[in-house]
Design a protein around this motif. Structure first.
Motif, PDB file in Angstrom:
ATOM      1  N   CYS A 111       0.865  -1.179   0.000  1.00 37.09           N
ATOM      2  CA  CYS A 111       0.000   0.000   0.000  1.00 37.09           C
ATOM      3  C   CYS A 111       0.902   1.230   0.000  1.00 37.09           C
ATOM      4  N   MET A 112       0.721   2.095  -0.979  1.00 32.94           N
ATOM      5  CA  MET A 112       1.585   3.274  -1.132  1.00 32.94           C
ATOM      6  C   MET A 112       0.836   4.553  -0.764  1.00 32.94           C
ATOM      7  N   ARG A 113       1.515   5.403  -0.012  1.00 32.44           N
ATOM      8  CA  ARG A 113       0.986   6.723   0.349  1.00 32.44           C
ATOM      9  C   ARG A 113       1.986   7.758  -0.145  1.00 32.44           C
ATOM     10  N   PHE A 114       1.655   8.429  -1.250  1.00 25.93           N
ATOM     11  CA  PHE A 114       2.527   9.464  -1.791  1.00 25.93           C
ATOM     12  C   PHE A 114       2.124  10.817  -1.221  1.00 25.93           C
ATOM     13  N   ASN A 115       3.122  11.680  -1.026  1.00 25.10           N
ATOM     14  CA  ASN A 115       2.905  13.038  -0.518  1.00 25.10           C
ATOM     15  C   ASN A 115       2.098  13.038   0.778  1.00 25.10           C
ATOM     16  N   GLN A 116       2.541  12.213   1.711  1.00 28.62           N
ATOM     17  CA  GLN A 116       1.830  12.147   2.984  1.00 28.62           C
ATOM     18  C   GLN A 116       1.996  13.447   3.755  1.00 28.62           C
ATOM     19  N   PRO A 117       0.944  13.891   4.402  1.00 31.75           N
ATOM     20  CA  PRO A 117       1.053  15.113   5.203  1.00 31.75           C
ATOM     21  C   PRO A 117       2.031  14.918   6.358  1.00 31.75           C
ATOM     22  N   ARG A 118       2.731  15.962   6.712  1.00 29.83           N
ATOM     23  CA  ARG A 118       3.692  15.893   7.821  1.00 29.83           C
ATOM     24  C   ARG A 118       3.023  15.419   9.113  1.00 29.83           C
ATOM     25  N   SER A 119       1.758  15.755   9.283  1.00 28.77           N
ATOM     26  CA  SER A 119       1.041  15.370  10.506  1.00 28.77           C
ATOM     27  C   SER A 119       0.891  13.852  10.641  1.00 28.77           C
ATOM     28  N   GLU A 120       0.986  13.115   9.539  1.00 30.56           N
ATOM     29  CA  GLU A 120       0.839  11.658   9.596  1.00 30.56           C
ATOM     30  C   GLU A 120       2.133  10.935   9.963  1.00 30.56           C
ATOM     31  N   ILE A 121       3.248  11.576   9.787  1.00 38.75           N
ATOM     32  CA  ILE A 121       4.540  10.920   9.989  1.00 38.75           C
ATOM     33  C   ILE A 121       4.692  10.386  11.409  1.00 38.75           C
ATOM     34  N   SER A 122       4.268  11.153  12.396  1.00 42.81           N
ATOM     35  CA  SER A 122       4.464  10.751  13.788  1.00 42.81           C
ATOM     36  C   SER A 122       3.309   9.930  14.358  1.00 42.81           C
ATOM     37  N   LYS A 123       2.238   9.733  13.612  1.00 45.15           N
ATOM     38  CA  LYS A 123       1.093   8.975  14.125  1.00 45.15           C
ATOM     39  C   LYS A 123       1.407   7.483  14.136  1.00 45.15           C
ATOM     40  N   SER A 124       0.910   6.819  15.146  1.00 47.31           N
ATOM     41  CA  SER A 124       1.135   5.383  15.313  1.00 47.31           C
ATOM     42  C   SER A 124       0.299   4.587  14.315  1.00 47.31           C
ATOM     43  N   VAL A 125       0.904   3.559  13.734  1.00 43.65           N
ATOM     44  CA  VAL A 125       0.157   2.688  12.812  1.00 43.65           C
ATOM     45  C   VAL A 125      -0.927   1.914  13.556  1.00 43.65           C
ATOM     46  N   ASN A 126      -0.790   1.799  14.865  1.00 38.54           N
ATOM     47  CA  ASN A 126      -1.808   1.104  15.666  1.00 38.54           C
ATOM     48  C   ASN A 126      -3.116   1.885  15.742  1.00 38.54           C
ATOM     49  N   ARG A 127      -3.080   3.159  15.383  1.00 37.77           N
ATOM     50  CA  ARG A 127      -4.286   3.993  15.410  1.00 37.77           C
ATOM     51  C   ARG A 127      -5.021   4.022  14.077  1.00 37.77           C
ATOM     52  N   ILE A 128      -4.476   3.359  13.059  1.00 36.08           N
ATOM     53  CA  ILE A 128      -5.101   3.382  11.730  1.00 36.08           C
ATOM     54  C   ILE A 128      -6.377   2.548  11.738  1.00 36.08           C
ATOM     55  N   GLN A 129      -7.469   3.187  11.357  1.00 37.51           N
ATOM     56  CA  GLN A 129      -8.761   2.504  11.250  1.00 37.51           C
ATOM     57  C   GLN A 129      -8.987   1.959   9.840  1.00 37.51           C
TER      58      GLN A 129
END
Length: 131
Positions: A86-104
């Protein structure tokens, strides 16, 4: 030959489990459904455009095996337990520090990537929903 066409559609349609879309243009899929043959079958629905939009696919609670940031964390590749990329291009800076455990869920589109003659089914992430 409309009758032959109708028989074909009914026969092939009986092989699939159908469910109502979550939203007008959204289809929830399981990561096991992300296969080259399934993506190629979407070509039968083309052309997409105004009034006939490409559906948005949604993977709920993705089972993330690992992730990899590249180009100074501008882009991120998530590899799921099934091996799907799964590719995420141009991810917002706010997503970089978020935990993958919080992904719904991931929302995006299905795509076939080809590199050196090898095809691979992948999921292009447009949006990540966190809890």
């Amino acid at each position: 030959d409309y009758e032959a066409f109708e028989r074909f559609i009914r026969q092939r349609g009986a092989q699939y489990e159908w469910s109502a879309p979550l939203e007008k243009n959204e289809i929830e899929i399981d990561e096991s459904q992300i296969q080259i043959e399934a993506i190629e079958s979407l070509d039968a629905l083309r052309p997409f455009g105004p009034g006939f939009e490409m559906p948005v696919f949604k993977i709920s609670k993705p089972a993330i095996k690992n992730l990899y940031d590249f180009q100074n964390a501008r882009h991120r590749r998530y590899t799921l337990q099934s091996g799907v990329c799964c590719m995420r291009f141009n991810q917002p800076r706010s997503e970089i520090s978020k935990s993958v455990n919080r992904i719904q869920c991931f929302e995006g589109e299905l795509q076939i990537s080809e590199y050196r003659g090898r095809k691979q089914a992948s999921f292009m992430i447009d949006k990540i929903v966190y809890d």
